[in-house]
Motif scaffolding. Sequence first.
Motif, short mmCIF file in Angstrom:
data_model
loop_
_atom_site.label_atom_id
_atom_site.label_comp_id
_atom_site.label_asym_id
_atom_site.label_seq_id
_atom_site.Cartn_x
_atom_site.Cartn_y
_atom_site.Cartn_z
N ALA A 63 65.92 118.91 8.45
CA ALA A 63 66.34 117.55 8.38
C ALA A 63 67.68 117.38 7.57
N VAL A 64 68.56 116.32 8.02
CA VAL A 64 69.89 116.02 7.36
C VAL A 64 69.53 114.76 6.90
N LEU A 65 69.68 114.58 5.59
CA LEU A 65 69.63 113.28 4.65
C LEU A 65 70.83 112.99 4.20
N PHE A 66 70.98 111.63 4.26
CA PHE A 66 72.20 111.02 3.53
C PHE A 66 72.01 109.68 2.95
N ARG A 67 72.93 109.02 2.17
CA ARG A 67 72.75 107.95 1.31
C ARG A 67 72.87 106.55 2.20
N GLY A 68 73.69 106.68 3.03
CA GLY A 68 73.93 105.45 4.17
C GLY A 68 73.93 105.84 5.67
N SER A 69 73.31 104.90 6.34
CA SER A 69 73.25 105.48 7.61
C SER A 69 74.57 105.75 8.54
N HIS A 70 75.72 105.22 8.06
CA HIS A 70 76.89 105.40 8.56
C HIS A 70 77.47 106.91 8.41
N ASP A 96 62.11 120.27 21.35
CA ASP A 96 62.47 120.44 19.67
C ASP A 96 63.78 119.35 19.49
N TYR A 97 63.65 118.92 18.29
CA TYR A 97 64.86 117.97 17.95
C TYR A 97 65.07 118.02 16.53
N LEU A 98 66.12 117.86 16.10
CA LEU A 98 66.57 117.70 14.56
C LEU A 98 66.34 116.31 14.16
N ILE A 99 65.85 116.18 12.57
CA ILE A 99 65.63 114.99 12.09
C ILE A 99 66.94 114.53 11.45
N LEU A 100 67.27 113.46 11.51
CA LEU A 100 68.25 112.80 10.66
C LEU A 100 67.81 111.28 9.96
N SER A 101 67.90 111.17 8.90
CA SER A 101 67.35 110.03 8.02
C SER A 101 68.11 109.66 6.79
N THR A 102 67.87 108.37 6.41
CA THR A 102 68.52 108.02 5.10
C THR A 102 67.42 108.47 4.20
N VAL A 103 68.00 108.65 2.97
CA VAL A 103 67.09 109.05 1.93
C VAL A 103 65.97 108.15 1.74
N HIS A 104 66.06 106.81 1.86
CA HIS A 104 64.88 105.79 1.51
C HIS A 104 64.06 106.22 2.73
N SER A 105 64.36 106.32 4.03
CA SER A 105 63.47 106.45 4.96
C SER A 105 62.74 107.71 4.97
N ALA A 106 63.21 108.78 4.24
CA ALA A 106 62.73 110.28 3.99
C ALA A 106 61.56 110.19 3.13
N LYS A 107 61.39 109.19 2.26
CA LYS A 107 60.60 109.51 0.94
C LYS A 107 59.02 109.48 1.83
N GLY A 108 58.33 110.35 1.02
CA GLY A 108 57.05 110.84 1.53
C GLY A 108 57.06 111.85 2.65
N GLN A 109 58.14 112.26 3.23
CA GLN A 109 58.13 113.24 4.23
C GLN A 109 58.83 114.56 3.72
N GLU A 110 58.80 115.73 4.31
CA GLU A 110 58.73 117.17 3.83
C GLU A 110 59.45 118.02 5.13
N SER A 152 63.71 122.83 5.68
CA SER A 152 65.23 123.20 5.25
C SER A 152 65.70 121.57 5.25
N VAL A 153 66.59 121.33 4.13
CA VAL A 153 67.02 120.13 4.02
C VAL A 153 68.72 120.25 3.69
N PHE A 154 69.26 119.20 4.44
CA PHE A 154 70.94 119.32 4.15
C PHE A 154 71.10 117.68 3.45
N VAL A 155 71.66 117.65 2.56
CA VAL A 155 72.18 116.43 1.92
C VAL A 155 73.39 116.01 2.06
N LEU A 156 73.90 115.23 2.81
CA LEU A 156 75.60 114.85 2.96
C LEU A 156 76.19 114.25 1.81
N ASN A 157 77.45 114.64 1.95
CA ASN A 157 78.23 113.72 0.81
C ASN A 157 77.79 113.48 -0.84
#
Length: 699
Positions: A381-388, A571-585, A588-593
């Motif tokens: 999953a790739v997580l980020f603070r804002g959708s853009h 198969d497919y990659l997960i992109l998500s805001t951190v708020h939407s990722a809460k409760g998930q796992e 491997s996780v990448f956090v942008l910016n």
Amino acid sequence: MQVAEENYDHLGMLNSAQRQAAEYGNSSAEKAFTSGPLLVIAGAGTGKTMTLAHRVAHLVISGVSPERILLLTFTRRASQEMTRRVESIVRATTKGRGAAPLPAGGLPWSGTFHSIANRLLRRFAHNLGLDPGFSVLDRGDAADMLDVVRHELKLTRTARRFPKKDTCLAIYSRCVNTEQPLAKTLDNSYPWCADWSDELAELFRNYVLRKQKSQTLDYDDLLLYWSHLVAEQEFAEQIGESFDHVLVDEYQDTNLVQAKILNALKPDGAGITVVGDDAQSIYSFRAADVENILGFPDQYMPTAEIITLEQNYRSSQPILDSANCLIAESERQYRKNLFSERKDGSKPSYVTVEDGDAEAEYVVESILENREHGMQLKEQAVLFRGSHHSDRLELELVRRNIPYVKYGGLKFLEAAHIKDLLAVLKWAENPKNEVAAFRVLKLLPGMGPANATRCFEQLAVGDFLFRSLREFRAPAAAKNDWPVFCELLELLSSAEIEEHGWQSQLTATRRWYQAHLERLYDGLDTREADLEQLEQISGRYPTRERFLTELTLDPPSAVGDLAGDPLLDEDYLILSTVHSAKGQEWESVFVLNVADGNFPSEFATGKVDMIEEERRLLYVAMTRAKQSLSLIAPLRYHVTQQRRDGDKHVYGARSRFMTEPLLTTMEMRFEGRPESRAGQFNICTDRKIDVAARMRDMW
């Protein structure tokens, strides 16, 4: 219910802290199982859901009637999962004893705050001055009603910019849920709207009157009415005494109104259990107040029992070491030190890259490398603070032909064709529902706002009986459709169709709507599939009212609303805001910016409480990882609104959260762009030039 044999331990799979939380309290000969107030601080990945489910099951097995247990969650899915687990535990315990595991209704009072509020308000409608058949507005409908009032008050034709409908609704909602005056809410959260304080107050006053006239409640009203109901001691005691135990999941996400409701139901704390993690309180923008969980124990005398769950079953210890270090620097918290039996895995990475393009290249290369080593895309999953923040990455993913899903997008109910169909049923359920009426009427050709207003006025004159619409003179374009339309509404409002199962109403409505769907929208295959899904969903609900209300309060996500067409691939990659990722796992996780201005957000600077929430947000992002974690920090950010070939940029500052102690728990490295082979030189000699000496000799 028959108690299981003593040699069967239904709590045997729990660790010591989880078990202590599950069985807290005592049984007596005179009374069923009782307990004082309990706060369970459940760190990330420590088995919160399992612990709460075992506590509810332990109550049932100990003799507490399921009808006297109130279980409050924040999503319908969480409620259903909790009920399923409780039934499984109780069934295993009572197997072969001849006793039913749970009544047919499972846990009849398990649900979200809003769904429980809806049920109680319909029971006490007479006492609250409500029609028991009131409608519930979703966020979109509430914003539309607010917009109608804006137009009527001529606030859309001002010389200066007046807030849009969604902003107005957000301001209203924040005032209600924080119980703050409008002026303070504007100063703290919407300073640019402060000059419109008087006009906004007038707007909200008329909005409330409009809802009362049409017998509709929005999301916030459900909690507000419940709060006013239990503010009266007589009703608080009546409802509170109906439940021996009240349990709340994700307590750190409650707002002030919800906390007051709980306190009114159980002022002495008897039988109340709240579970949550102050370190994962990240929803202040929805008026969630971390002080609810921080101040919970001191509401009672003696103070509530606190049990902390620290054994993590998700992440490797190196990841937890970094997460523990990050959150330990927060001043106000329940101290906890997460630990794991998983000692494998490398340290988390703090990766510095040149810019956004280099960040996208690094993430894609790392994801593909993980895939080559046997890790599926959907395990990353790739997580980020804002959708853009994922814009550049998405372009690179498309270029590399890597399918992905992006979360944080549309809900099922926000799709126009779904809203259309449900609006017909909502209007049939409550003929005074002006918002639903206008949406339905405008589906017909030639029925603009003026004709829709005329039609609704005709219905009001006819005492809101749908047969009175046959006397309405429809515009020429809708003349042929009008008799069939009136026939549908009369059918939906008749008692006869209820006798054959209310789900047949959806079929009848769909047949009528098909022609309008084909006329108004493209992409028919996807939209028709969504409508079929809606019919399937309807089979789970006993009545039309329950279907409309529950679906409005907690809508499912639509497959068609996800980014791209990932499900066409294996198969497919997960992109998500951190708020939407809460409760998930994910493995491997990448956090942008991870740089100041993003973590923490630039909008949080200068506010200590907001900076602390940003710290918790990064903590949530880090604790989603099971095996591998990378925090990525670009050195520079390109300035927007410049020429396509422009290279204006600013340099990013290291995040204030990335302190020296935290960095010592991580592997630090710089990832530059790989140079092309054509631009490289081969060094053919080891001869050295003492340029430094030559420069000294110049002077």
